[in-house]
Design a protein around this motif. Structure first.
Motif, short mmCIF file in Angstrom:
data_model
loop_
_atom_site.label_atom_id
_atom_site.label_comp_id
_atom_site.label_asym_id
_atom_site.label_seq_id
_atom_site.Cartn_x
_atom_site.Cartn_y
_atom_site.Cartn_z
N ARG A 258 8.21 1.61 -1.35
CA ARG A 258 8.07 0.15 -1.27
C ARG A 258 6.62 -0.24 -0.98
O ARG A 258 6.13 -1.26 -1.46
CB ARG A 258 9.02 -0.41 -0.22
CG ARG A 258 10.48 -0.44 -0.69
CD ARG A 258 11.34 -1.27 0.24
NE ARG A 258 11.53 -0.62 1.53
CZ ARG A 258 12.53 0.19 1.82
NH1 ARG A 258 13.46 0.46 0.90
NH2 ARG A 258 12.65 0.73 3.02
N ALA A 259 5.92 0.57 -0.18
CA ALA A 259 4.52 0.29 0.09
C ALA A 259 3.68 0.39 -1.18
O ALA A 259 2.75 -0.39 -1.40
CB ALA A 259 3.98 1.25 1.15
N LEU A 260 4.02 1.34 -2.05
CA LEU A 260 3.29 1.48 -3.31
C LEU A 260 3.50 0.29 -4.23
O LEU A 260 2.65 0.00 -5.08
CB LEU A 260 3.70 2.78 -4.00
CG LEU A 260 3.28 4.08 -3.31
CD1 LEU A 260 3.91 5.28 -4.01
CD2 LEU A 260 1.76 4.21 -3.29
N VAL A 261 4.62 -0.39 -4.09
CA VAL A 261 4.90 -1.58 -4.90
C VAL A 261 4.04 -2.77 -4.45
O VAL A 261 3.77 -3.69 -5.22
CB VAL A 261 6.40 -1.94 -4.82
CG1 VAL A 261 6.70 -3.23 -5.56
CG2 VAL A 261 7.25 -0.80 -5.37
N LEU A 262 3.58 -2.74 -3.21
CA LEU A 262 2.93 -3.90 -2.60
C LEU A 262 1.69 -4.39 -3.36
O LEU A 262 1.55 -5.62 -3.54
CB LEU A 262 2.57 -3.58 -1.14
CG LEU A 262 1.96 -4.73 -0.32
CD1 LEU A 262 2.92 -5.91 -0.27
CD2 LEU A 262 1.63 -4.24 1.09
N PRO A 263 0.76 -3.54 -3.82
CA PRO A 263 -0.43 -4.08 -4.49
C PRO A 263 -0.12 -4.93 -5.71
O PRO A 263 -0.72 -6.00 -5.90
CB PRO A 263 -1.21 -2.81 -4.87
CG PRO A 263 -0.81 -1.80 -3.84
CD PRO A 263 0.64 -2.07 -3.59
N GLU A 264 0.82 -4.49 -6.54
CA GLU A 264 1.16 -5.29 -7.72
C GLU A 264 1.93 -6.55 -7.31
O GLU A 264 1.73 -7.63 -7.87
CB GLU A 264 2.00 -4.46 -8.69
CG GLU A 264 2.26 -5.14 -10.02
CD GLU A 264 1.03 -5.20 -10.92
OE1 GLU A 264 1.09 -5.92 -11.93
OE2 GLU A 264 0.01 -4.57 -10.62
N ALA A 265 2.81 -6.42 -6.31
CA ALA A 265 3.56 -7.59 -5.83
C ALA A 265 2.62 -8.63 -5.25
O ALA A 265 2.79 -9.85 -5.47
CB ALA A 265 4.58 -7.15 -4.78
N LEU B 295 -6.01 -4.73 -8.38
CA LEU B 295 -5.19 -4.08 -7.37
C LEU B 295 -6.04 -3.71 -6.16
O LEU B 295 -7.19 -3.26 -6.30
CB LEU B 295 -4.56 -2.80 -7.95
CG LEU B 295 -3.56 -3.01 -9.08
CD1 LEU B 295 -3.24 -1.67 -9.75
CD2 LEU B 295 -2.29 -3.67 -8.58
N GLU B 296 -5.46 -3.89 -4.98
CA GLU B 296 -6.16 -3.58 -3.72
C GLU B 296 -5.37 -2.56 -2.92
O GLU B 296 -4.15 -2.42 -3.10
CB GLU B 296 -6.34 -4.86 -2.90
CG GLU B 296 -7.22 -5.90 -3.54
CD GLU B 296 -7.36 -7.13 -2.65
OE1 GLU B 296 -8.48 -7.37 -2.19
OE2 GLU B 296 -6.35 -7.82 -2.41
N PRO B 297 -6.03 -1.85 -1.99
CA PRO B 297 -5.31 -0.90 -1.14
C PRO B 297 -4.28 -1.61 -0.26
O PRO B 297 -4.46 -2.77 0.12
CB PRO B 297 -6.41 -0.27 -0.28
CG PRO B 297 -7.68 -0.53 -1.02
CD PRO B 297 -7.48 -1.83 -1.75
N VAL B 298 -3.21 -0.89 0.06
CA VAL B 298 -2.15 -1.46 0.88
C VAL B 298 -2.68 -1.95 2.22
O VAL B 298 -2.34 -3.05 2.69
CB VAL B 298 -1.03 -0.42 1.09
CG1 VAL B 298 0.00 -0.93 2.11
CG2 VAL B 298 -0.34 -0.10 -0.23
N ALA B 299 -3.56 -1.17 2.86
CA ALA B 299 -4.08 -1.54 4.17
C ALA B 299 -4.86 -2.85 4.12
O ALA B 299 -4.78 -3.68 5.04
CB ALA B 299 -4.96 -0.42 4.73
N VAL B 300 -5.60 -3.06 3.06
CA VAL B 300 -6.37 -4.29 2.90
C VAL B 300 -5.42 -5.49 2.75
O VAL B 300 -5.63 -6.55 3.36
CB VAL B 300 -7.31 -4.19 1.69
CG1 VAL B 300 -7.95 -5.54 1.38
CG2 VAL B 300 -8.38 -3.14 1.94
N ILE B 301 -4.39 -5.31 1.95
CA ILE B 301 -3.43 -6.40 1.73
C ILE B 301 -2.71 -6.75 3.03
O ILE B 301 -2.53 -7.93 3.36
CB ILE B 301 -2.42 -5.99 0.65
CG1 ILE B 301 -3.14 -5.83 -0.69
CG2 ILE B 301 -1.29 -7.03 0.53
CD1 ILE B 301 -2.27 -5.21 -1.76
N GLU B 302 -2.32 -5.75 3.78
CA GLU B 302 -1.58 -6.01 5.02
C GLU B 302 -2.43 -6.75 6.04
O GLU B 302 -1.89 -7.45 6.91
CB GLU B 302 -1.08 -4.68 5.60
CG GLU B 302 0.03 -4.06 4.75
CD GLU B 302 0.49 -2.71 5.28
OE1 GLU B 302 1.62 -2.31 4.98
OE2 GLU B 302 -0.30 -2.06 6.01
#
Length: 320
Positions: free
Chosen positions: A223-230, A245-252
């Motif tokens: 689910r975390a891998l889905v986050l950048p596109e979502a 697309l951005e890294p998950v940590a940046v998005i969070e």
């Protein structure tokens, strides 16, 4: 597999095309049947605007996998030109070319103007599909070259109306997006199969499901891998721009509005993401419900190593 040549933050835009070529080579080794590329014009997060150009490179770097468009947006092009492009590709890579065709307008109003799209233009998609088919089959009012005598498969990237067109022309349909979660899906598929008119290209209705499918060691990692596109999709709806697309940590760490959070959570919830067991069960549910004979994997994520591992794991699930 459909690869959109997604641009990643911090990388040159050209790297997205190199990554697409690398992914196609890996897909062939893993046993995927087809590798398709997309057409998006002036979209900040996507490098692929010309499927025929990219397909020429993919054909030269692979040897057996079918390659094609997912798809060419036919309202942007003259059918004769599309026919010539794909007949040329078929001549260079015999028996390996698919042409998937859609009707989506350009992403924003300025791009639609640049593409010479009229907002009130009549819907000619069905007529243009029929015209293209005639050129590919050598039965049009003029002859598209090079002539080979082979049939280049055509697929309709379909919404509800697109399904009706596919049925009337006797063409396979590719379904994705909101329609898959719609209560109208069952009725739309029933109509397509009932109204399907057999053609030299397809004697029976054929359905492909376009799905974001992500496989990881745990459901949480997937689910975390889905986050950048979502996140990118949610931001596009809020700002009108589809970002890289951005890294998950940046998005969070970003400031989320409540509306963005709802949109991201909905995308993640609807994605086919999880462990091998989770993904296998979800695929079985979807194919049982729809009667689809093929899956088109549309996954994108920032982490390219994790994406490659997901692609390999999915190939093993399907093979098993």
């Amino acid at each position: 597999m459909l690869d959109r040549s997604r641009i990643r933050a911090g990388e040159p835009e050209a790297a997205a095309l190199t990554h697409t070529v690398e992914r196609a080579v890996a897909a062939e080794k893993s046993g995927y049947r087809r590798f398709w590329v997309a057409e998006h014009h002036a979209v900040p997060g996507i490098a692929s605007g010309s499927p025929p150009v990219l397909l020429g490179v993919l054909g030269a770097r692979t040897s057996t996998i079918r390659i094609g468009s997912g798809g060419v947006m036919l309202p942007h092009h003259q059918p004769l030109v599309v026919a010539e492009q794909f007949l040329m590709l078929d001549a260079l890579f015999p028996g390996r070319i698919d042409v998937g065709l859609g009707r989506s307008p350009a992403f924003t109003a300025p791009v639609r103007r640049a593409m010479r799209q009229q907002e009130d233009a009549p819907d000619r998609f069905a007529d243009e599909l029929a015209e293209l088919r005639a050129y590919l089959d050598g039965t049009g009012p003029v002859t598209a070259h090079p002539v080979s005598g082979r049939t280049v498969p055509m697929f309709v990237l379909a919404t509800g109306r697109g399904l009706a067109v596919a049925a009337r022309l006797g063409l396979p349909a590719v379904l994705g997006g909101p329609l898959l979660d719609s209560p109208e899906l069952a009725a739309a598929l029933a109509d397509y199969r009932r109204d399907f008119r057999p053609s030299p290209r397809a004697q029976h209705p054929a359905v492909t499901l376009a799905l974001d499918i992500t496989v990881a060691e745990t459901d949480e990692q997937a689910r975390a891998l889905v986050l950048p596109e979502a996140w990118a999709m949610a931001r596009s709806r809020a700002t009108g721009e589809f970002p890289p697309l951005e890294p998950v940590a940046v998005i969070e760490d970003r400031l989320w509005t409540e509306q963005t959070r709802r949109r991201v959570e909905a995308t993640v919830r609807h994605a086919v993401a999880g462990t091998t067991h989770t993904v296998r069960r979800r695929i079985e549910e979807l194919t049982d419900r729809t009667g689809a004979g093929e899956l088109l994997v549309t996954t994108s994520t920032y982490d390219r190593e994790a994406l490659a591992a997901s692609d390999t794991a999915l190939a093993r699930i399907i093979a098993g």
